[in-house]
Motif scaffolding. Structure first.
Motif, PDB file in Angstrom:
ATOM      1  N   LYS A  36      49.871 -75.127  14.239  1.00 57.01           N
ATOM      2  CA  LYS A  36      49.896 -74.607  15.543  1.00 57.01           C
ATOM      3  C   LYS A  36      50.913 -73.802  15.687  1.00 57.01           C
ATOM      4  N   LYS A  37      50.672 -72.736  16.213  1.00 53.08           N
ATOM      5  CA  LYS A  37      51.304 -71.405  16.588  1.00 53.08           C
ATOM      6  C   LYS A  37      52.268 -71.960  17.824  1.00 53.08           C
ATOM      7  N   VAL A  38      53.596 -71.485  17.666  1.00 51.02           N
ATOM      8  CA  VAL A  38      54.791 -72.012  18.452  1.00 51.02           C
ATOM      9  C   VAL A  38      55.493 -70.768  18.581  1.00 51.02           C
ATOM     10  N   THR A  39      55.985 -70.340  19.720  1.00 55.10           N
ATOM     11  CA  THR A  39      56.929 -69.364  20.094  1.00 55.10           C
ATOM     12  C   THR A  39      58.227 -69.649  20.366  1.00 55.10           C
ATOM     13  N   GLU A  40      59.160 -68.727  19.904  1.00 56.06           N
ATOM     14  CA  GLU A  40      60.581 -68.926  20.425  1.00 56.06           C
ATOM     15  C   GLU A  40      60.966 -69.200  21.687  1.00 56.06           C
ATOM     16  N   ALA A  41      60.040 -68.307  22.351  1.00 60.00           N
ATOM     17  CA  ALA A  41      60.161 -68.109  23.850  1.00 60.00           C
ATOM     18  C   ALA A  41      60.038 -69.508  24.734  1.00 60.00           C
ATOM     19  N   GLU A  42      58.939 -70.219  24.176  1.00 56.49           N
ATOM     20  CA  GLU A  42      58.555 -71.565  24.745  1.00 56.49           C
ATOM     21  C   GLU A  42      59.773 -72.403  24.191  1.00 56.49           C
ATOM     22  N   LEU A  43      60.099 -72.460  22.927  1.00 53.71           N
ATOM     23  CA  LEU A  43      61.070 -73.563  22.383  1.00 53.71           C
ATOM     24  C   LEU A  43      62.533 -73.430  23.191  1.00 53.71           C
ATOM     25  N   LEU A  80      75.922 -68.460  21.261  1.00 57.13           N
ATOM     26  CA  LEU A  80      74.373 -68.276  21.409  1.00 57.13           C
ATOM     27  C   LEU A  80      74.361 -69.222  20.226  1.00 57.13           C
ATOM     28  N   ILE A  81      73.619 -70.333  20.589  1.00 59.30           N
ATOM     29  CA  ILE A  81      73.158 -71.198  19.662  1.00 59.30           C
ATOM     30  C   ILE A  81      71.692 -71.056  18.932  1.00 59.30           C
ATOM     31  N   GLU A  82      71.604 -71.220  17.638  1.00 63.50           N
ATOM     32  CA  GLU A  82      70.350 -71.106  16.990  1.00 63.50           C
ATOM     33  C   GLU A  82      69.979 -72.661  16.501  1.00 63.50           C
ATOM     34  N   LEU A  83      68.942 -73.038  17.172  1.00 64.91           N
ATOM     35  CA  LEU A  83      68.874 -74.377  17.081  1.00 64.91           C
ATOM     36  C   LEU A  83      67.734 -74.841  15.909  1.00 64.91           C
ATOM     37  N   GLY A  84      67.501 -74.098  14.876  1.00 70.76           N
ATOM     38  CA  GLY A  84      66.671 -74.248  13.843  1.00 70.76           C
ATOM     39  C   GLY A  84      65.636 -73.220  13.616  1.00 70.76           C
ATOM     40  N   PHE A  85      64.864 -73.329  12.526  1.00 69.24           N
ATOM     41  CA  PHE A  85      64.100 -72.119  12.112  1.00 69.24           C
ATOM     42  C   PHE A  85      62.656 -72.356  12.309  1.00 69.24           C
ATOM     43  N   VAL A  86      62.097 -71.315  13.251  1.00 77.81           N
ATOM     44  CA  VAL A  86      60.742 -71.433  13.483  1.00 77.81           C
ATOM     45  C   VAL A  86      59.767 -71.214  12.265  1.00 77.81           C
ATOM     46  N   SER A  87      60.355 -70.194  11.385  1.00 76.69           N
ATOM     47  CA  SER A  87      59.853 -69.729   9.953  1.00 76.69           C
ATOM     48  C   SER A  87      59.581 -70.933   9.233  1.00 76.69           C
ATOM     49  N   ASN A  88      60.219 -72.008   9.244  1.00 74.22           N
ATOM     50  CA  ASN A  88      59.957 -73.035   8.385  1.00 74.22           C
ATOM     51  C   ASN A  88      59.261 -74.270   9.027  1.00 74.22           C
ATOM     52  N   ALA A  89      58.080 -74.441   8.457  1.00 74.57           N
ATOM     53  CA  ALA A  89      56.904 -75.307   9.142  1.00 74.57           C
ATOM     54  C   ALA A  89      57.352 -76.692   9.264  1.00 74.57           C
ATOM     55  N   LYS A  90      58.133 -77.040   8.343  1.00 76.21           N
ATOM     56  CA  LYS A  90      58.813 -78.502   8.417  1.00 76.21           C
ATOM     57  C   LYS A  90      59.731 -78.674   9.493  1.00 76.21           C
ATOM     58  N   GLU A  91      60.627 -77.773   9.497  1.00 77.24           N
ATOM     59  CA  GLU A  91      61.748 -77.673  10.577  1.00 77.24           C
ATOM     60  C   GLU A  91      61.116 -77.569  11.895  1.00 77.24           C
ATOM     61  N   LEU A  92      60.163 -76.626  12.127  1.00 75.31           N
ATOM     62  CA  LEU A  92      59.418 -76.447  13.260  1.00 75.31           C
ATOM     63  C   LEU A  92      58.872 -77.554  13.949  1.00 75.31           C
ATOM     64  N   SER A  93      58.158 -78.370  12.860  1.00 71.56           N
ATOM     65  CA  SER A  93      57.672 -79.834  13.398  1.00 71.56           C
ATOM     66  C   SER A  93      58.544 -80.815  13.909  1.00 71.56           C
ATOM     67  N   ARG A  94      59.897 -80.895  13.592  1.00 72.70           N
ATOM     68  CA  ARG A  94      61.034 -81.409  13.824  1.00 72.70           C
ATOM     69  C   ARG A  94      61.641 -80.873  15.190  1.00 72.70           C
ATOM     70  N   PRO A 132      57.988 -62.644  22.765  1.00 76.37           N
ATOM     71  CA  PRO A 132      57.766 -64.219  22.518  1.00 76.37           C
ATOM     72  C   PRO A 132      59.001 -64.589  21.335  1.00 76.37           C
ATOM     73  N   GLY A 133      59.740 -63.696  21.073  1.00 78.15           N
ATOM     74  CA  GLY A 133      60.836 -63.885  20.183  1.00 78.15           C
ATOM     75  C   GLY A 133      60.032 -64.211  18.784  1.00 78.15           C
ATOM     76  N   ALA A 134      60.522 -65.130  17.788  1.00 81.11           N
ATOM     77  CA  ALA A 134      59.988 -65.186  16.548  1.00 81.11           C
ATOM     78  C   ALA A 134      58.877 -66.346  16.908  1.00 81.11           C
ATOM     79  N   ILE A 135      57.938 -66.296  15.855  1.00 82.41           N
ATOM     80  CA  ILE A 135      56.774 -66.850  16.012  1.00 82.41           C
ATOM     81  C   ILE A 135      56.499 -67.797  14.622  1.00 82.41           C
ATOM     82  N   GLY A 136      56.159 -69.021  14.793  1.00 82.18           N
ATOM     83  CA  GLY A 136      56.094 -69.651  13.506  1.00 82.18           C
ATOM     84  C   GLY A 136      54.785 -70.511  13.803  1.00 82.18           C
ATOM     85  N   LYS A 137      54.395 -71.166  12.595  1.00 82.76           N
ATOM     86  CA  LYS A 137      53.465 -72.393  12.850  1.00 82.76           C
ATOM     87  C   LYS A 137      53.971 -73.521  12.151  1.00 82.76           C
ATOM     88  N   ASP A 138      53.729 -74.572  12.782  1.00 79.29           N
ATOM     89  CA  ASP A 138      54.171 -75.951  12.417  1.00 79.29           C
ATOM     90  C   ASP A 138      53.124 -76.468  11.304  1.00 79.29           C
TER      91      ASP A 138
END
Ligand SMILES: [Zn+2]
Length: 262
Positions: free
Chosen positions: A97-104, A224-238, A87-93
């Motif tokens: 809500k749980k969000v995986t890097e693979a779906e993003l 390889l572009i890293e488009l933001g941090f899933v570990s940062n809830a605020k950033e993940l929500s955006r 799933p790659g990195a997993i975060g919570k917004d």
């Protein structure tokens, strides 16, 4: 004047027309934009607020000098990172809500694919479903890197999202070969330009040299572009929004145009 995919200034740019361009207005929007046929195969929107002399008729008149599909002839591999059992990195917004890097990465790859194809480019996706290329991680990464040569691509863009502390933020573009440094730099610059127009405070972490397999084993210009941090809830929500994905896609396309046309 810019021709855009939707009738607003934030929509991805499909191309541009000059003041001599004439076209049939297919329909108008309630915010005074007009949809026109600006090439044989493409429709797009222009603002009538800024185009008093360009298109002023609903009667069919000639369509002159259709603009080029600017990325015609270029083939780009888009690699949606992770997938399958990874799933790659997993975060919570912010809503938990749980969000995986693979779906993003898959959603972003599809948005970027559409944006590239809209301006005539060709895209080869390493994956367009949730499945990985191989259940063995090393073989999976090797297959992704090898796909550039296999499909005869001009460039390779791997899409990932980052993970670190809950306060880490921003975007970066990695490169490995020195010959890919300029490619990564131009793509990163244009993504940040598009993102910062819409989200002024998003941090630019710049292009970075890093030894990762999909870049090291690649045979074409690769980033390889890293488009933001899933570990940062605020950033993940955006970042988990269609608006953000569209904005990044516009930046990638502008970067490819700058890289290949200058
Ligand atoms: Zn990743």
């Amino acid at each position: 004047m810019n021709v855009r995919r939707l009738p607003n200034t934030g929509a991805p740019k499909l191309g541009s027309i000059n003041e001599k361009f004439t076209a049939v207005i297919l329909r108008t929007s309630n915010n005074n934009w007009a949809e026109i046929q600006f090439s044989k195969t493409q429709k797009g929107w222009i603002s009538l607020n800024t185009s008093s002399t360009v298109v002023t008729t609903k009667k069919p008149i000639q369509v002159s000098d259709p603009i080029d599909n600017v990325l015609a002839g270029y083939k780009i591999v888009l690699d949606a990172g992770h997938g399958g059992t990874d799933p790659g990195a997993i975060g919570k917004d912010l809503k938990g809500k749980k969000v995986t890097e693979a779906e993003l990465t898959l959603a972003s790859a599809k948005a970027i694919q559409k944006a590239i194809e809209d301006v005539g480019g060709t895209v080869s996706m390493t994956r367009s479903t949730t499945a990985a290329l191989n259940s063995n991680k090393t073989k999976d990464l090797a297959a992704r890197a090898a796909s550039s040569a296999k499909v005869g691509a001009n460039a390779f863009i791997s899409i990932h999202y980052n993970s670190a502390s809950s306060s880490a933020e921003g975007l970066e573009a990695l490169y490995y070969q020195t010959s890919s440094k300029k490619f990564a730099t131009v793509i990163q610059k244009n993504i940040m330009k598009a993102v910062n127009q819409k989200y002024p405070n998003v941090k630019d972490r710049g292009p970075k040299h890093q030894n990762v397999m999909v870049l090291r084993e690649n045979t074409v210009f690769a980033t390889l572009i890293e488009l933001g941090f899933v570990s940062n809830a605020k950033e993940l929500s955006r970042i988990n929004t269609d608006t953000y994905r569209q904005t990044v896609a516009e930046g990638v396309v502008n970067g490819l145009i700058e890289y290949y046309k200058k």
